[in-house]
Design an enzyme around this catalytic site. Structure first.
Site, short mmCIF file in Angstrom:
data_model
loop_
_atom_site.label_atom_id
_atom_site.label_comp_id
_atom_site.label_asym_id
_atom_site.label_seq_id
_atom_site.Cartn_x
_atom_site.Cartn_y
_atom_site.Cartn_z
N SER A 71 0.85 -1.20 0.00
CA SER A 71 0.00 0.00 0.00
C SER A 71 0.88 1.24 0.00
O SER A 71 1.98 1.24 0.55
CB SER A 71 -0.90 0.02 1.23
OG SER A 71 -0.16 0.30 2.40
N ASP A 72 0.39 2.30 -0.60
CA ASP A 72 1.01 3.60 -0.37
C ASP A 72 0.75 3.93 1.11
O ASP A 72 -0.09 3.30 1.76
CB ASP A 72 0.44 4.66 -1.31
CG ASP A 72 1.41 5.83 -1.49
OD1 ASP A 72 2.28 6.03 -0.62
OD2 ASP A 72 1.28 6.56 -2.49
#
Ligand SMILES: *[C@@H]1O[C@H](CO)[C@@H](O)[C@H](O)[C@H]1NC(C)=O
Ligand SMILES: *[C@@H]1O[C@H](CO)[C@@H](O)[C@H](O)[C@H]1NC(C)=O
Ligand SMILES: *[C@@H]1O[C@H](CO)[C@@H](O)[C@H](O)[C@H]1NC(C)=O
Ligand SMILES: *[C@@H]1O[C@H](CO)[C@@H](O)[C@H](O)[C@H]1NC(C)=O
Ligand SMILES: *[C@@H]1O[C@H](CO)[C@@H](O)[C@H](O)[C@H]1NC(C)=O
Ligand SMILES: *[C@@H]1O[C@H](CO)[C@@H](O)[C@H](O)[C@H]1NC(C)=O
Ligand SMILES: *[C@@H]1O[C@H](CO)[C@@H](O)[C@H](O)[C@H]1NC(C)=O
Ligand SMILES: *[C@@H]1O[C@H](CO)[C@@H](O)[C@H](O)[C@H]1NC(C)=O
Ligand SMILES: *[C@@H]1O[C@H](CO)[C@@H](O)[C@H](O)[C@H]1NC(C)=O
Ligand SMILES: *[C@@H]1O[C@H](CO)[C@@H](O)[C@H](O)[C@H]1NC(C)=O
Length: 884
Positions: A293-294
């Site tokens: 994930s960012d």
């Protein structure tokens, strides 16, 4: 989130649009509110042990992961929390097997929050060199620097944003607005980084084309009262042909990690959009590495696991909450049957396979010898918790001789847009350098956090995709040095607002006035001069246009140098005959001054523009959304232009390539692929070789069943926090803080829902799954890379100087498709006067195909296919029809 109707409530719940189809509802074709909708794709595809290029890594990963307990596997998948360890992201460790937590560090142009590291040219300048060799080398050197600091995973390169609109704040982190070119650069850079011994991360997947509203909390900080992040609404064909295309190249090249993006696509968040991650990335493109994930882009627990997310970064629900969607919650979700064990096994396998693929080993993991959070020698290892005071920075110098590459890449990525004969400079009598952009930042090159200001010369943009400069050679320094060596008189005025002094200098006879100006942009969490990441306009900063206009109205030999993150509007002054040269010097990195001196004095050949220079902002046909347009709901950005961005748009509006009709406001000033060289080149002798080819076979059949590696107990007491481990404040662990009940351990207000109740049908189905027609190997159906034609042309230097030339091949796919699309290029170096080179380019099936939504496959349409070869997207002297 409060919603009224049941369908809407389910669709918009934390589980995400696509992950929340109520049980028993077989097909949801549309949302009740009429907004764009993302179709579900479940289950999440598991690794393929026989995927080409991954066999070895898979075998090693299997041996390792088979030994792990459930909490150990969960540890690999979940970060320990923001600023909880030395790196910008840190996964949990496996002390029992001597494995420290994986270290993830920004970014795409070198190391961030570190020291004694290099600041490479920005992606857009690297791109402008059009040099596969330099892309690979840049990746290798960045990977080497990361490796020597103890980093395991480098958070770059980027091809998202691709550059849908020229004002996009992070466009410069990527290489080009063209997907074909971006894909090659993304792949070469990833391979280079991984040759350096660390895992590369292609990002941001996908559709993250603007900074405004990418994260709703960030937007609220700017005063926009919205509850959800912007939705990029992208149709299937555009997604495949533009935005996903570069990622397919990176996957084919074996990239180990892909970072999913903040914003939504079709109203489903990037890190839980099952169509994007499960359907396209893992199934169709056969990605075998892990999806990370960012930072804070994860918005749900079990639903993100089902949608294909493999690693939660930085691990906490929001920075320093001490809570996590995964960690203990993921352990519980497996134990209580919500997430199947095979899914967590698959996450762990993918992470470890990427790790082994780049040559890392658990036994010899290097020490991390810097801290992101302090430049002091001593400090807290766990900065957020203020625990373990020890030496945290060792000042390990990793720059080597990388400055040589940086200088070369920055010079070769500078573009000569105009030259009426003043360049290259040859011992000019009097050089006057004007403009703040030629000098240093008075407070030092690293004075603004993450380079979030525009003081002095612009050498990289701002945000997480930046580095600390080890030094920054300014244009003023390098040009003065050169002038001194030549015996030229030299004066510089490093200020845009000293008109009287400037006039005195530039009105003298025989002056060569070099005017510097810039335009900056960056990531959305920093606002510089009202630019909230994205640019608010396409003009130069700090009255740069006025400076150029004033000087050129007086000085007949005005040379303009632009350090910009992308195109700026040159319309008012570019054709003034007193402006004898224009150089776009992009974002050159630490060797800025040396690189521009090399170009101005003709020691190195320039590159070609990786985007179009339009006459007006409107002429691009696309723009960003600057105000929310859906009340407090997610702003909606329809990518209505489809594949027609940048030159595809300009060509459609103004197809004539004969000259740059000054009165055609739709025509670009300088087109995509344009740039002058030091000589003239003739293009002759187009030849097309047709290869015999077997017909394209859609992939069919089924995968294996989901592999399961080991068992787990359902007794909660086996997962409680061990008494011999000291809890560190805000740390994310895989253990439960109580075994009295799952509800209590999870602290999830909605605890108790079963998979059937809140995950979509098939999410937990581990049985063999059908393969889609466009799938088959990393990158997609291997036959897409079959070479159908080889095109060649002879390029002859007809001038009197040695120069590089960058021939380009474009293909017209016919019908309603863009007039032409780039499908080949090569940087031919140092062609001597009179010398010829043969440029050859292979055209693959993929290069001639369009995405067919109905068959969910690539097809070569019946329309005539034509190839063009020339020196830019609008200067194409050679062409021929391909006999299909
Ligand atoms: C988004 O919606 C469009 C239009 O219905 C569709 O073509 C496309 O496949 C969808 N993409 C995703 C990722 O949901
Ligand atoms: C998980 O990682 C944390 C942080 O590195 C570590 O303290 C803990 O011992 C690890 N747990 C297991 C089960 O290995
Ligand atoms: C945002 O809108 C909601 C609902 O209208 C309102 O309750 C809230 O006060 C608003 N917040 C701000 C900061 O304006
Ligand atoms: C588990 O996840 C939920 C959200 O799904 C969150 O509210 C809760 O705090 C998490 N629990 C822990 C222990 O992190
Ligand atoms: C820093 O890390 C590198 C790579 O592991 C290692 O060779 C070096 O010894 C480390 N230096 C220090 C001072 O820890
Ligand atoms: C540097 O930039 C900041 C922020 O953009 C600005 O406020 C400041 O005045 C600048 N300083 C100088 C010396 O130019
Ligand atoms: C300017 O240069 C020309 C050509 O070199 C020379 O003839 C002339 O004298 C110069 N003028 C001045 C004022 O230096
Ligand atoms: C465009 O933005 C820059 C940077 O904020 C600013 O300096 C400039 O004045 C703006 N241009 C116009 C025409 O407003
Ligand atoms: C070019 O410079 C000369 C002075 O050398 C000036 O007279 C003229 O007006 C300038 N031309 C333009 C188009 O600005
Ligand atoms: C299982 O645990 C997960 C994570 O805490 C939770 O979201 C889910 O509601 C639980 N399901 C059941 C059936 O207890």
């Amino acid at each position: 989130m409060k919603t009224t109707s049941l369908v809407a409530a389910l669709l918009l719940s934390a589980a995400g649009t696509d992950a929340a189809i109520p049980a028993g509802v077989a097909k949801v074709a549309a949302r009740e509110d009429g907004l764009a909708f993302s179709p579900p794709h479940y289950p999440s595809p598991w690794m393929n042990p026989e995927a080409p290029g991954w066999e070895d890594a898979y075998a090693k990963a299997k041996e390792f992961v088979s030994q792990l307990t459930l909490p150990e596997k969960v540890n690999l998948t979940t970060g320990v929390g923001w600023m909880s360890e030395r790196c910008v992201g840190n996964a949990g460790s496996i002390p029992r097997l001597g494995m420290r937590g994986l270290c993830m560090q920004d970014g795409p142009l070198g190391l961030r929050l570190s020291d004694y590291n290099s600041a490479f040219p920005g992606g857009i300048t690297a791109g402008a060199s059009w040099s596969r060799k330099l892309w690979r080398q840049r990746g290798l050197l960045m990977g080497t620097e990361a490796n020597e600091k103890g980093i395991d995973v480098l958070l770059g390169p980027a091809s998202g944003p691709l550059g849908r609109a020229p004002t996009g704040g992070r466009n410069w982190e990527g290489f080009s607005v063209d997907p074909y070119m971006s894909g090659i650069a993304l792949a070469e850079t990833s391979v280079g980084i991984q040759e350096g011994g660390v895992v590369a991360t292609a990002k941001h997947y996908v559709g993250n084309e603007q900074e405004h509203f990418r994260q709703s909390p960030e937007a609220r900080g700017y005063g926009y009262n919205i509850t959800d992040s912007i939705s990029s609404n992208i149709d299937d064909k555009t997604l495949h042909e533009l935005y996903v295309w570069p990622f397919a190249d990176a996957v084919k090249a074996g990239v180990g990690a892909i970072m999913c993006s903040y914003q939504q696509v079709n109203n489903s968040y990037g890190c839980q959009n099952s169509k994007l991650i499960n359907g396209i990335l893992k199934e169709e493109l056969g990605f075998q590495g892990f999806v990370m994930s960012d930072w804070q882009a994860q918005h749900a627990g079990a639903a993100t696991a089902a949608a294909g997310l493999d690693m939660s970064m930085p691990g906490d629900t929001s920075f320093n909450s001490g809570l996590s969607f995964w960690g203990a919650n993921l352990t519980l979700a497996v134990v209580n049957g919500t997430v199947p064990e095979w899914r967590v096994d698959d996450m762990a396998m993918r992470i470890m396979a990427a790790f082994f693929k780049v040559g890392r080993t658990v036994d010899s993991m290097p020490d991390i010898n810097f801290s992101s959070w302090s430049r002091d020698t001593f400090g807290y290892v766990q900065m957020a918790a203020k625990e373990n005071w020890e030496q945290i920075n060792f000042g390990v110098d990793v720059v080597g001789d990388h400055g040589l590459h940086i200088r070369e890449a920055a010079a070769k990525g500078s573009v000569l847009l105009k030259n009426s004969g003043s360049l290259p400079l040859k011992k000019p009598k009097f050089v006057a350098v004007i403009g703040e952009d030629a000098g240093g930042n008075p407070a030092g090159p690293n004075s603004c956090n993450d380079r979030g200001c525009d003081n002095g010369t612009l050498a990289i943009g701002w945000g997480s995709g930046t580095s600390q400069f080890p030094y920054l050679i300014t244009p003023d320094q390098a040009l003065q040095f050169q002038a001194h060596a030549d015996g030229s008189r030299y004066e510089s005025i490093l200020n845009n607002n000293q008109w009287q002094a400037t006039l005195q200098v530039i009105s003298q006879p025989n002056v060569t006035a070099i005017v510097f100006a810039n335009a900056n942009a960056g990531e959305g969490y920093i606002n510089v001069d009202g630019n909230e990441g994205d640019r608010k306009n396409l003009t130069l900063w700090k009255e740069g246009d006025d400076l150029i206009k004033n000087i050129s109205s007086v000085c007949p030999n005005t040379i303009v140098v632009l350090h910009t993150v992308g195109p700026v509007i040159l319309t008012e002054w570019y054709d003034n005959p007193n402006i004898t040269a224009i150089v776009w010097a992009g974002l050159p990195g630490q060797e800025s001054g040396n690189a521009i001196a090399d170009i101005l004095y003709g020691k190195t050949s320039p590159g070609r523009s990786p985007f179009t220079w339009g006459r007006t902002r409107e002429s691009y046909g696309t723009d960003l959304l600057y105000e929310p347009n859906n009340g407090q709901g997610a702003p909606q950005q329809d990518f209505a232009e489809g594949v027609f961005i940048d030159y595809r748009h300009f060509d459609r509006k103004s197809p004539s390539t004969t000259g740059k009709a000054a009165n055609d406001s739709n025509a670009p000033i300088y087109e995509f692929g344009f740039g002058l060289s030091w000589s003239t080149f003739e293009y002759t002798n187009l030849e097309i070789q047709t290869h015999t080819d077997t017909p394209y076979e859609p992939t069919s059949g089924e995968t294996i069943a989901a592999p399961e590696l080991g068992n787990f107990s359902t007794d909660l007491s086996e997962y409680t926090f061990p008494s011999n481990i000291r809890y560190i404040y805000q740390f994310i662990y895989p253990w439960l803080n109580t075994s009295s009940s799952g509800r209590e351990a999870s602290a999830d207000p909605e605890y108790g829902q079963t998979a059937e109740q809140f995950l979509p049908p098939n999410a937990n189905d581990g049985s063999p799954q059908p393969k889609s027609p466009a799938s088959g190997a990393p990158g997609g159906n291997p036959q897409l890379w079959d070479v159908l034609y080889t095109v060649s042309a002879t390029i002859t230097n007809t001038g009197d100087a040695t120069s590089d030339e960058i021939p380009q091949l474009y293909v017209s796919l016919g019908g309603d498709e863009p007039v032409r699309v780039l499908r080949g290029f090569e940087r031919l170096e140092s062609i001597a006067p009179g010398q010829s080179f043969i440029f050859t380019a292979d055209i693959t099936r993929r290069d001639l195909s369009n995405w067919d939504v109905a068959s969910q496959n690539w097809v070569i349409t019946k329309h005539e296919k034509k190839v063009y070869v020339g020196s830019s997207s609008r200067n194409l002297p050679l062409s021929a029809v391909l006999e299909i």
